[in-house]
Design an enzyme around this catalytic site. Structure first.
Site, PDB file in Angstrom:
ATOM      1  CG  ASP A   3      33.798  48.752  42.669  1.00 25.53           C
ATOM      2  OD1 ASP A   3      34.622  48.188  43.420  1.00 25.53           O
ATOM      3  OD2 ASP A   3      32.746  49.252  43.097  1.00 25.53           O
TER       4      ASP A   3
HETATM    5  C1  BGC Z   1      33.226  48.384  46.389  1.00 26.78           C
HETATM    6  C2  BGC Z   1      34.231  49.510  46.326  1.00 26.78           C
HETATM    7  C3  BGC Z   1      35.434  49.137  47.155  1.00 26.78           C
HETATM    8  C4  BGC Z   1      36.007  47.845  46.599  1.00 26.78           C
HETATM    9  C5  BGC Z   1      37.255  47.370  47.336  1.00 26.78           C
HETATM   10  C6  BGC Z   1      33.828  47.045  46.017  1.00 26.78           C
HETATM   11  O1  BGC Z   1      32.968  45.988  46.307  1.00 26.78           O
HETATM   12  O2  BGC Z   1      32.129  48.688  45.549  1.00 26.78           O
HETATM   13  O3  BGC Z   1      33.667  50.703  46.773  1.00 26.78           O
HETATM   14  O4  BGC Z   1      36.362  50.166  47.154  1.00 26.78           O
HETATM   15  O5  BGC Z   1      35.029  46.822  46.708  1.00 26.78           O
HETATM   16  O6  BGC Z   1      36.956  46.931  48.598  1.00 26.78           O
END
Ligand code: BGC
Length: 915
Positions: A713
């Protein structure tokens, strides 16, 4: 390629899906559907301010339009809407607009203030209108859990007052819940005739719910979660602030807990939902097929006949089969969903025969202690098994099927993986002589394997580095060169670079998306490794650049349809839209389990039940692939809450992991061949998921045969793959050791220069990371690349400089000229005269001061043409300069416009460097 152009027909189809995920919980005196010319008064501001999605990265899709309830209802002209009430709301809303929390990350409140109502006014309205509909709205999302507080899980005083007054003066009251999550239902009273969970239906959600209330669509949704009488009865509802979250309820999540231990605490059971018509379900036949093994073709086939026994409405019914297994030595929930199927639309008196198949593997339980004699195996213990067939977990109207298993049978022998190291006790049923069950506790089996030995004994073989032989990735595709030979050409620097993704809003991929990865350096691209693009999220494409896309209904609504084929079709459209936007991967679906109703991201996830989650997630992954893109299964695993999500250690037994939390991912990998996974922010049993070897290698790849890529993530942390301990964002070497292939994300153009100052080189030097481990991830990334449209395209989508025509004026007198080609930013709109025609690289200097982990963004336009999008997190007091775009400029006047969403980002200057 049609960037920013929503796919034709997708929004319309999402409307049909949204109406079919609507769950009708109560419908006394046939309150719904509304009848022709009925006088209806609609209360609650969310009739105008409809919530189409939750917040955070799983929402934020820019749409061409959205729909609301009241205007959609009026447009349909079936009923007569109370004018005075409509006007009162309309006027009041002018002075009381939506509070979006200032546009900052995770700052939007869970609900909006309600318009106060006087007794006189409600009475007046009730003199004209016969029926009242009340709409209650809620939201939540990333970095913003729900809370057991008024305005979130509980109703506000204003909402309670509205319900009380409306119930006082109206004889017929219906409530529509426009929510991202289940909420407290203790406000329900006998004067309320009807209740609908409409969830959040995406951009077409307003139309969709009107389709249901006026009877154009018969509701056929079923609850994907149990609604308890009080939040305190959910076993996982507890203090969220500590840094260890002990999953004491074990496999007894949701209905597995309630049906086994606390039946009386249920207000609306799992799988429940009414229709405008009625159905009978008859078991026609059943057959045991094959041996009791893990072969997916072996199991029990049950043939049922479903008949629409009503005489007015067509409708669809969901057949659900629950297993009641003997308590045995392991202990079992009273019910476990093992298969379900939805009928087609049946007209009155029509029937459909359906055969449902339950593989033995789906019935088996995981023995993590060896109590059955088979440690780390899926088993079916000896005893009598019952299959309960019905249209909800509590429906006992149907025949049950029973069969016996004479001795404990191993369905699949696995190895111990991901076991906890912290001792704790977990819930287990205690069977009493009168067959009643109470809660008991037992010690959870702890890790016994030697992780270091496991990792070191399975190190991949090193491929000898060779100089660049001119092999291109396409030669691998054409089977002219092996992937190993191709990878051998990557130098250590190339290998380090390729495991770093860049973002957000990379200038060389679709503007405003989450990341670019793969060919992040010229050298990698020269080898034919494409620069791939990924974008959020589960409800549609989020492009911070402001480009439009289709906003689908939230995941919980999709699960409420219980309709695998419908969801596959919906995601096929999503996949097409993703591909049309030049994006290779959608960062979704989200498939974490609804462990507690308070997880703010529940809206991005499907259900409390692993089988429903599995089937819908697999349908989503299949659909996206059929549409021409790839799904990213997230968040692997146990993102059960947002509070402390980056640090909170999920301490869970391997039985609960296998039977509940991993199941959906397993199905999407095995049944839908999903090719990408995003690990979660949190640790599981002491290892952050991004450096969790058993998660990313033993289970995902060795057991499930996953062949794709694993990414972290955004800005995730990792700890030591063997010893655990503290985590950091620079510990990328341990990420690689666990076979999480990609670190998401370093800044744009930051991969090659190791902007994040990660520890790969240092670990290689000390021989703590093997070159072969890096090569293994590079191979995973390159093999994945072969399956993307970026590879097919063979060139950068946004590699070139856009032309920005200058405005030609009669005189440029008084217009600012740049000194040293630097534009100091003093305003949101600035004019300047550009003196030297040519191609330029634009470096932007900025700093950002968001709270916590929040992010913010700004779109930059030059003469009204989109130039760049900055998406950033807190820069921790630092001022940063980065390349953001290339542009061809002319001599003449330019107007630079900045579109901020909050005041947390400060753009200081833009430098134009001639190329
Ligand atoms: C989230 C993810 C997301 C990523 C990109 C993170 O803060 O937890 O689910 O895909 O950001 O935006």
């Amino acid at each position: 390629m049609k960037i920013g152009v929503p796919l034709k027909g997708f929004a319309e189809f999402s409307r049909a899906v949204a109406s079919q995920g609507t769950v009708l919980l109560k419908n006394d005196e046939k309150f719904f559907p509304l009848k022709k010319q009925e006088q209806v008064a609609v209360f609650g501001r969310c009739q105008f301010d409809y919530y189409s999605c939750g917040t955070g990265s799983g929402g934020a899709v820019n749409t061409e339009y959205t729909t609301d309830f009241i205007n959609s209802l009026i447009e349909r002209r079936k009923v007569i809407v109370n004018d005075a009430l409509y006007i009162a709301y309309e006027d009041w809303l002018k002075d009381n607009p939506i509070d979006n929390g200032g546009g900052k990350w995770a700052s939007e409140p869970w609900c909006q203030t309600e318009m106060p109502l006087t007794d006189e006014f409600v009475k007046e309205v009730s003199d004209v209108s016969e029926k009242a509909i009340i709409i209650i709205g809620r939201t939540a999302g990333e970095d913003k859990d729900n809370a057991n507080e008024k305005g979130s899980y509980l109703l506000t005083d204003g909402e309670l007052d509205m319900i009380n007054k409306v119930c006082k003066y109206f004889d017929k009251v219906g409530v529509i819940l426009n929510v991202s999550n289940i909420i407290d239902m203790s406000w329900e009273n006998e004067k309320i005739n009807a209740i609908i969970y409409a969830w959040q239906g995406g951009m077409e959600g307003g139309n969709a719910i009107v389709d249901v209330v006026i009877g154009n669509t018969t509701p056929s949704g079923k609850l994907p979660d149990t609604i308890a009488t009080d939040i305190k009865y959910y076993p996982a509802h507890k203090d969220k602030t500590s840094l260890q979250n002990i999953y004491i309820e074990d496999i007894y999540v949701g209905y597995r807990y309630f049906e086994t231990f606390a039946k009386d605490c249920v207000k609306y059971p799992f799988g429940y939902g009414l229709s405008y018509t009625e159905f009978s379900i008859e078991v026609i036949d059943y057959d045991i097929i094959g041996e009791i093994t893990d072969n997916r073709a072996c199991g029990i086939a049950v043939k049922v006949k479903v008949t629409n026994i009503g005489d007015k409405y067509s409708g669809k019914e969901v057949v659900q089969i629950y297993l009641e297994a003997p308590q045995g030595k392991l202990g079992q929930p009273s019910r476990k969903l093992v298969v379900f199927a939805k009928t087609r639309l049946l007209v009155p008196k029509e029937n459909e025969s359906i055969t449902l198949f339950i593989p033995f593997y789906g019935m088996a339980s995981f023995d993590d202690s060896g109590v059955t004699g088979y440690k780390s195996a899926y088993v079916l213990e000896a005893g009598s098994y019952w299959l309960h067939v019905g249209n909800s977990i509590r429906d006992n109207s149907c025949r049950t099927i029973s069969f016996n298993i004479s001795k404990c049978t191993v369905i699949k022998q696995l190895e111990e993986a991901l076991a906890p190291t912290t001792a704790f006790k977990r819930m287990k049923p205690k069977l009493h002589p009168d067959n009643s069950i109470s809660i008991d506790y037992e010690d959870v089996p702890l890790q016994t394997i030697d992780l270091a030995e496991r990792i070191n004994s399975k190190l991949p073989e090193e491929i000898e580095l060779i100089e660049n032989k001119g092999y291109k990735l396409k030669d691998v595709k054409r089977h002219q060169v092996s992937i190993e030979k191709f990878i051998a050409q990557l130098s250590l620097e190339d290998l380090e670079t390729i495991v770093r993704g860049e973002g957000m809003s990379h200038p060389n991929v679709t503007p405003g998306t989450a990341a670019a990865f793969g060919g992040v350096s010229k050298k990698l691209r020269d080898l034919g490794i494409p620069l791939m693009c990924c974008a959020d999220g589960p409800s549609g494409i989020r492009m911070g650049s402001g480009y439009n896309a289709t906003l689908m209904p939230i995941a919980t609504l999709l699960a409420s349809t219980w309709d695998i084929y419908l969801i596959e079709m919906l995601y096929k459209m999503a996949g097409k839209e993703v591909a049309n936007n030049g994006i290779d991967l959608l960062l979704g679906p989200g498939l974490n389990i609804h462990r507690s109703p308070l997880n703010g991201r529940n809206f991005e996830y499907y259900s409390e039940d692993p089988l429903l989650t599995s089937k819908i997630a697999a349908a989503a992954a299949r659909g996206i692939r059929k549409g021409g893109a790839h799904a990213t299964l997230k968040h692997f695993i146990c993102n059960s809450q947002e509070t402390n999500r980056r640090k909170l250690d999920a301490v869970v037994s391997t039985r609960a992991l296998r039977e509940v939390y991993l199941k959906g991912f397993e199905a999407a990998v095995k049944e839908a061949h999903a090719m990408a996974v995003m690990t979660a922010y949190n640790p599981v049993n002491g290892h952050w998921t991004a450096s969790n070897y058993d998660l990313n290698t033993t289970i995902l790849r060795d057991e499930w045969d996953f062949k794709g890529i694993v990414m972290t993530d955004w800005g995730a942390q990792m700890n030591d793959v063997i010893d655990g301990g503290e985590a950091s964002t620079s510990n990328v070497a341990n990420m690689i050791k666990s076979q999480n292939d990609l670190y998401m994300v370093v800044g744009n153009y930051g991969a090659e220069v190791n902007e994040n100052v990660d520890n790969i080189a240092q670990y290689l030097q000390n021989d703590k990371l093997k070159i072969s481990e890096l090569q293994r991830s590079a191979i995973n990334i390159c093999k994945f690349a072969l399956k993307t449209q970026a590879f097919e395209r063979g060139r950068l989508l946004f590699g070139h400089s856009l032309r920005f025509p200058a405005r030609i004026e009669k005189t440029y007198e008084g217009i600012m000229r740049l000194s040293d080609n630097i534009l100091e930013i003093t305003d949101k709109s600035q004019s300047f005269f550009f003196e030297d025609e040519g191609e330029y690289q634009l470096n932007i200097t900025y700093s950002c001061n968001t709270k916590g982990v929040g992010q913010t963004r700004c779109n930059i336009f030059l003469n009204d043409i989109f130039l760049a999008n900055i998406q950033t997190k807190n820069t921790n007091g630092k001022t940063i300069t980065k390349k953001f775009a290339n542009a061809k400029l002319e001599i003449g006047l330019y107007v630079l416009t900045l579109e901020f969403i909050s005041d947390e980002l400060e753009i200081k200057q833009i430098e134009f460097i001639k190329l």
